[in-house]
Design a protein around this motif. Structure first.
Motif, PDB file in Angstrom:
ATOM      1  N   ILE A 302       6.711   0.151 -13.914  1.00 52.36           N
ATOM      2  CA  ILE A 302       8.144   0.346 -13.734  1.00 52.36           C
ATOM      3  C   ILE A 302       8.368   1.347 -12.603  1.00 52.36           C
ATOM      4  CG2 ILE A 302      10.269   1.140 -14.857  1.00 52.36           C
ATOM      5  CD1 ILE A 302       9.030   0.257 -17.523  1.00 52.36           C
ATOM      6  N   GLY A 303       7.469   2.308 -12.484  1.00 57.08           N
ATOM      7  CA  GLY A 303       7.568   3.294 -11.413  1.00 57.08           C
ATOM      8  C   GLY A 303       6.850   4.573 -11.782  1.00 57.08           C
ATOM      9  N   ILE A 304       7.107   5.632 -11.016  1.00 56.76           N
ATOM     10  CA  ILE A 304       6.482   6.935 -11.225  1.00 56.76           C
ATOM     11  C   ILE A 304       7.552   7.889 -11.748  1.00 56.76           C
ATOM     12  CG2 ILE A 304       5.045   8.730 -10.208  1.00 56.76           C
ATOM     13  CD1 ILE A 304       4.688   6.828  -7.769  1.00 56.76           C
ATOM     14  N   ILE A 305       7.349   8.400 -12.935  1.00 59.74           N
ATOM     15  CA  ILE A 305       8.347   9.270 -13.555  1.00 59.74           C
ATOM     16  C   ILE A 305       8.567  10.525 -12.706  1.00 59.74           C
ATOM     17  CG2 ILE A 305       8.845  10.725 -15.562  1.00 59.74           C
ATOM     18  CD1 ILE A 305       7.398   8.688 -17.290  1.00 59.74           C
ATOM     19  N   GLY A 306       9.828  10.779 -12.401  1.00 62.75           N
ATOM     20  CA  GLY A 306      10.187  11.957 -11.629  1.00 62.75           C
ATOM     21  C   GLY A 306      10.177  11.744 -10.126  1.00 62.75           C
ATOM     22  N   TYR A 307       9.619  10.628  -9.701  1.00 62.28           N
ATOM     23  CA  TYR A 307       9.542  10.321  -8.262  1.00 62.28           C
ATOM     24  C   TYR A 307      10.360   9.072  -7.939  1.00 62.28           C
ATOM     25  CZ  TYR A 307       5.831  13.806  -8.117  1.00 62.28           C
ATOM     26  OH  TYR A 307       5.115  14.969  -8.211  1.00 62.28           O
ATOM     27  N   MET A 327      -0.330  -2.695 -10.357  1.00 58.39           N
ATOM     28  CA  MET A 327      -0.576  -1.295 -10.683  1.00 58.39           C
ATOM     29  C   MET A 327      -1.668  -0.734  -9.771  1.00 58.39           C
ATOM     30  SD  MET A 327      -1.926   0.430 -14.218  1.00 58.39           S
ATOM     31  CE  MET A 327      -0.493  -0.050 -15.193  1.00 58.39           C
ATOM     32  N   ALA A 328      -2.636  -1.574  -9.408  1.00 53.87           N
ATOM     33  CA  ALA A 328      -3.722  -1.121  -8.533  1.00 53.87           C
ATOM     34  C   ALA A 328      -3.184  -0.574  -7.213  1.00 53.87           C
ATOM     35  CB  ALA A 328      -4.707  -2.266  -8.274  1.00 53.87           C
ATOM     36  N   GLN A 329      -2.164  -1.240  -6.674  1.00 59.32           N
ATOM     37  CA  GLN A 329      -1.585  -0.794  -5.412  1.00 59.32           C
ATOM     38  C   GLN A 329      -0.855   0.537  -5.579  1.00 59.32           C
ATOM     39  OE1 GLN A 329      -1.906  -2.201  -2.231  1.00 59.32           O
ATOM     40  NE2 GLN A 329      -1.075  -0.171  -1.756  1.00 59.32           N
ATOM     41  N   LEU A 330      -0.175   0.688  -6.703  1.00 59.93           N
ATOM     42  CA  LEU A 330       0.536   1.941  -6.951  1.00 59.93           C
ATOM     43  C   LEU A 330      -0.450   3.091  -7.147  1.00 59.93           C
ATOM     44  CD1 LEU A 330       3.189   3.370  -7.264  1.00 59.93           C
ATOM     45  CD2 LEU A 330       3.326   2.587  -9.636  1.00 59.93           C
ATOM     46  N   ILE A 331      -1.552   2.816  -7.851  1.00 65.35           N
ATOM     47  CA  ILE A 331      -2.596   3.839  -8.003  1.00 65.35           C
ATOM     48  C   ILE A 331      -3.138   4.240  -6.630  1.00 65.35           C
ATOM     49  CG2 ILE A 331      -4.925   4.290  -8.892  1.00 65.35           C
ATOM     50  CD1 ILE A 331      -4.241   2.429 -11.254  1.00 65.35           C
ATOM     51  N   GLU A 332      -3.360   3.248  -5.784  1.00 61.56           N
ATOM     52  CA  GLU A 332      -3.852   3.515  -4.427  1.00 61.56           C
ATOM     53  C   GLU A 332      -2.872   4.378  -3.646  1.00 61.56           C
ATOM     54  OE1 GLU A 332      -4.497   0.953  -0.363  1.00 61.56           O
ATOM     55  OE2 GLU A 332      -5.299   0.104  -2.223  1.00 61.56           O
ATOM     56  N   ASP A 333      -1.597   4.071  -3.733  1.00 62.76           N
ATOM     57  CA  ASP A 333      -0.591   4.840  -2.992  1.00 62.76           C
ATOM     58  C   ASP A 333      -0.539   6.291  -3.459  1.00 62.76           C
ATOM     59  OD1 ASP A 333      -0.020   2.612  -1.560  1.00 62.76           O
ATOM     60  OD2 ASP A 333       2.031   2.364  -2.261  1.00 62.76           O
ATOM     61  N   ILE A 334      -0.753   6.507  -4.757  1.00 63.33           N
ATOM     62  CA  ILE A 334      -0.700   7.874  -5.278  1.00 63.33           C
ATOM     63  C   ILE A 334      -1.974   8.647  -4.936  1.00 63.33           C
ATOM     64  CG2 ILE A 334      -0.559   9.285  -7.365  1.00 63.33           C
ATOM     65  CD1 ILE A 334       1.066   6.987  -8.646  1.00 63.33           C
ATOM     66  N   LEU A 335      -3.137   8.036  -5.178  1.00 66.58           N
ATOM     67  CA  LEU A 335      -4.401   8.752  -5.029  1.00 66.58           C
ATOM     68  C   LEU A 335      -4.941   8.770  -3.596  1.00 66.58           C
ATOM     69  CD1 LEU A 335      -6.349   7.631  -8.240  1.00 66.58           C
ATOM     70  CD2 LEU A 335      -5.025   9.718  -7.868  1.00 66.58           C
ATOM     71  N   ILE A 336      -4.761   7.672  -2.878  1.00 62.90           N
ATOM     72  CA  ILE A 336      -5.331   7.570  -1.531  1.00 62.90           C
ATOM     73  C   ILE A 336      -4.317   7.966  -0.459  1.00 62.90           C
ATOM     74  CG2 ILE A 336      -6.461   6.052   0.147  1.00 62.90           C
ATOM     75  CD1 ILE A 336      -8.117   6.544  -2.394  1.00 62.90           C
ATOM     76  N   LYS A 337      -3.097   7.453  -0.597  1.00 60.15           N
ATOM     77  CA  LYS A 337      -2.076   7.696   0.422  1.00 60.15           C
ATOM     78  C   LYS A 337      -1.179   8.901   0.121  1.00 60.15           C
ATOM     79  CE  LYS A 337      -2.005   2.763   1.570  1.00 60.15           C
ATOM     80  NZ  LYS A 337      -1.184   1.524   1.673  1.00 60.15           N
ATOM     81  N   ASN A 338      -1.374   9.484  -1.079  1.00 60.76           N
ATOM     82  CA  ASN A 338      -0.618  10.694  -1.467  1.00 60.76           C
ATOM     83  C   ASN A 338       0.890  10.517  -1.326  1.00 60.76           C
ATOM     84  OD1 ASN A 338      -3.032  12.269  -1.946  1.00 60.76           O
ATOM     85  ND2 ASN A 338      -3.278  12.360   0.281  1.00 60.76           N
ATOM     86  N   CYS A 339       1.384   9.378  -1.781  1.00 59.58           N
ATOM     87  CA  CYS A 339       2.807   9.066  -1.599  1.00 59.58           C
ATOM     88  C   CYS A 339       3.739  10.065  -2.260  1.00 59.58           C
ATOM     89  CB  CYS A 339       3.103   7.648  -2.088  1.00 59.58           C
ATOM     90  SG  CYS A 339       2.974   7.423  -3.881  1.00 59.58           S
ATOM     91  N   CYS A 340       3.309  10.665  -3.370  1.00 61.41           N
ATOM     92  CA  CYS A 340       4.198  11.580  -4.084  1.00 61.41           C
ATOM     93  C   CYS A 340       4.483  12.854  -3.295  1.00 61.41           C
ATOM     94  CB  CYS A 340       3.609  11.924  -5.450  1.00 61.41           C
ATOM     95  SG  CYS A 340       3.577  10.521  -6.603  1.00 61.41           S
ATOM     96  N   GLU A 341       3.586  13.189  -2.381  1.00 63.68           N
ATOM     97  CA  GLU A 341       3.786  14.406  -1.593  1.00 63.68           C
ATOM     98  C   GLU A 341       4.991  14.300  -0.670  1.00 63.68           C
ATOM     99  OE1 GLU A 341       0.244  15.475   0.455  1.00 63.68           O
ATOM    100  OE2 GLU A 341      -0.950  15.708  -1.386  1.00 63.68           O
ATOM    101  N   MET A 343       7.816  12.693  -1.546  1.00 61.37           N
ATOM    102  CA  MET A 343       8.990  12.377  -2.361  1.00 61.37           C
ATOM    103  C   MET A 343       9.522  13.629  -3.037  1.00 61.37           C
ATOM    104  SD  MET A 343       7.852   8.903  -4.384  1.00 61.37           S
ATOM    105  CE  MET A 343       7.125   7.483  -3.585  1.00 61.37           C
ATOM    106  N   SER A 344      10.817  13.636  -3.289  1.00 62.63           N
ATOM    107  CA  SER A 344      11.400  14.701  -4.102  1.00 62.63           C
ATOM    108  C   SER A 344      10.998  14.469  -5.555  1.00 62.63           C
ATOM    109  CB  SER A 344      12.923  14.692  -3.979  1.00 62.63           C
ATOM    110  OG  SER A 344      13.315  14.942  -2.649  1.00 62.63           O
ATOM    111  N   TYR A 345      10.881  15.563  -6.298  1.00 62.06           N
ATOM    112  CA  TYR A 345      10.460  15.461  -7.692  1.00 62.06           C
ATOM    113  C   TYR A 345      11.579  15.913  -8.618  1.00 62.06           C
ATOM    114  CZ  TYR A 345       7.930  16.313 -12.039  1.00 62.06           C
ATOM    115  OH  TYR A 345       7.539  16.303 -13.355  1.00 62.06           O
TER     116      TYR A 345
END
Length: 419
Positions: A302-307, A327-341, A343-345
């Protein structure tokens, strides 16, 4: 004397049991005498609900209209015999099948009956069964745990307007503490740590595992530790299936903790990303770990809570379109591409800080339910389709043998069709 009766979940440790423990404590402090009945009372983990171990009613596992009327009467009388007569009685049912029984018992006792449906996934319901829940909806005697819970229950049977998407917060996430645990303490973080909180019997689990494996295969040089916090509800086969999926995946270390309560706060300090559904996901997000939210029924993120999910209730969001189910792509974006950095939280609101206020809302909801003592004739529901098979089995065998037959049939069909 005030009596509050709950048809709920006693066995094991999960959101339902934590909610029940909290609700019992809240009610007793306010002068209610509480009685809890469950389909099984083995392996009760939380101390303040162990006293209900004698209230084992195995037939609650199945809807009453699948039993003979004689057998239903025997079961209902068994329950009533355990309840002292009193002036004020409220009955709460925490699962769809319990709600059928709850309506019958409530009518016999002249009690108000709240169908408070915990969880967000539901087995097959016939249209005649959903007629009953429509009746409860019309009378505003039913609520879910999130905004979309009741719509999930009704499915294509009917579309609910906003006024009828009734929900109450369960407040079952007071489960993290600064404690030590030998399993968690010995984990030495290496590269990536993925955490999951929740029962391993939920429908999305194997799909989630497949997505994690997809990610691991994309990055064979990255070492991944997967920490699975939660029991398997006696489904040892599910744990074995998970282990077998990783036999040829050399860059993943699989760590099972089984049930933990409370969960050591230290595990979240070692975790880079978490995955979960419903309240389990909120637990992780409140520990400031990027958390992928899924529905109980599907590993589609559904998404990343808070992001990407910033407004509660998070259940109102559709699956995150950008990832098209991956989900694999979303995991990649968070862990490899650091997408959350980038984004506002927006941290989730901790409603458990005011648990008393939330449970006061439960009682206010009940107080607004009708006082006319009108009830649905649950036994007028006739088994249809798969339920005919279920009814036949339950009328031919006692409960232990019926459970064995039903389990065998479900295993053959690879799905729980007979619930």
């Amino acid at each position: 004397m005030k009596k509050y009766i709950i048809f709920g979940h006693l066995q094991g440790l999960g959101g339902g049991q934590i909610y029940l423990s909290n609700k019992v404590r809240y009610l007793e402090k306010r002068g209610w005498t509480v009685e809890v009945f469950a389909e099984t009372t083995d392996n009760i983990k939380l101390d303040n609900i162990k006293k209900f171990s004698g209230n084992n009613i195995p037939e609650l596992k199945y809807p009453p209209h699948c039993f003979s009327k004689k057998r239903v009467e025997e079961i209902v009388q068994k329950i009533i015999d355990k309840i002292d007569s009193t002036n004020t009685i409220i009955l709460e049912s925490n699962a769809p099948q319990y709600a059928f029984w709850g309506e019958i018992v409530a009518e016999r006792l002249g009690a108000k009956h709240l169908a408070y449906i915990l969880g967000a996934f539901y087995t097959h319901r016939t249209s005649s069964e959903l007629d009953y829940f429509k009746y409860k909806l019309k009378r505003k005697e039913i609520a879910g745990i999130s905004k979309n819970s009741l719509q999930d229950l009704f499915g294509s049977y009917m579309d609910l307007d906003e006024d009828h998407k009734m929900f109450l917060n369960a407040c079952c996430t007071n489960s993290v503490s600064e404690i030590s645990n030998p399993i968690i303490d010995k984990i030495e973080k290496k590269e990536f740590v993925i955490g999951h909180v929740g029962r391993l019997g939920k429908p999305y689990i194997l799909g989630m595992i497949d997505e994690i494996i997809t990610f691991a295969k994309r990055y064979p040089n990255k070492y991944i530790q997967l920490i699975l916090i939660g029991g398997v509800e006696g489904e040892i086969a599910k744990k074995t299936m998970i282990q077998n999926k990783f036999i040829n995946i050399k860059n993943v270390e699989l760590i099972f903790t089984d049930e933990l309560f409370p969960i050591p706060k230290s595990v979240f300090k070692k975790t880079d990303i978490c995955i979960g559904s419903s309240g389990s996901a909120i637990i992780c997000a409140r520990e400031k770990v990027p958390t992928i939210l899924v529905k109980d029924t599907s590993p589609v993120p559904i998404g990343i809570i808070g992001y990407t999910l910033i407004k509660e209730p998070y259940s109102q969001y559709a699956p995150y379109e950008k990832y098209k189910g991956s989900m694999a792509q979303l995991i990649e974006d968070i862990l490899i591409k650091n997408c959350c950095e980038n984004m506002s939280y927006f941290p989730p609101v901790n409603i458990d800080d005011d648990m008393i206020s939330e449970y006061d809302k439960h009682m206010d909801f009940v107080s607004r339910m009708p006082d006319d003592k009108c009830y649905y004739d649950v036994l007028s529901i006739k088994p249809h389709g798969r339920k005919i098979i279920l009814a036949t089995i339950l009328r031919l065998f006692n409960i232990p043998n019926a459970n064995k037959v039903i389990s065998s049939l479900n295993n053959v069909q690879k799905s729980k069709i007979l619930k």
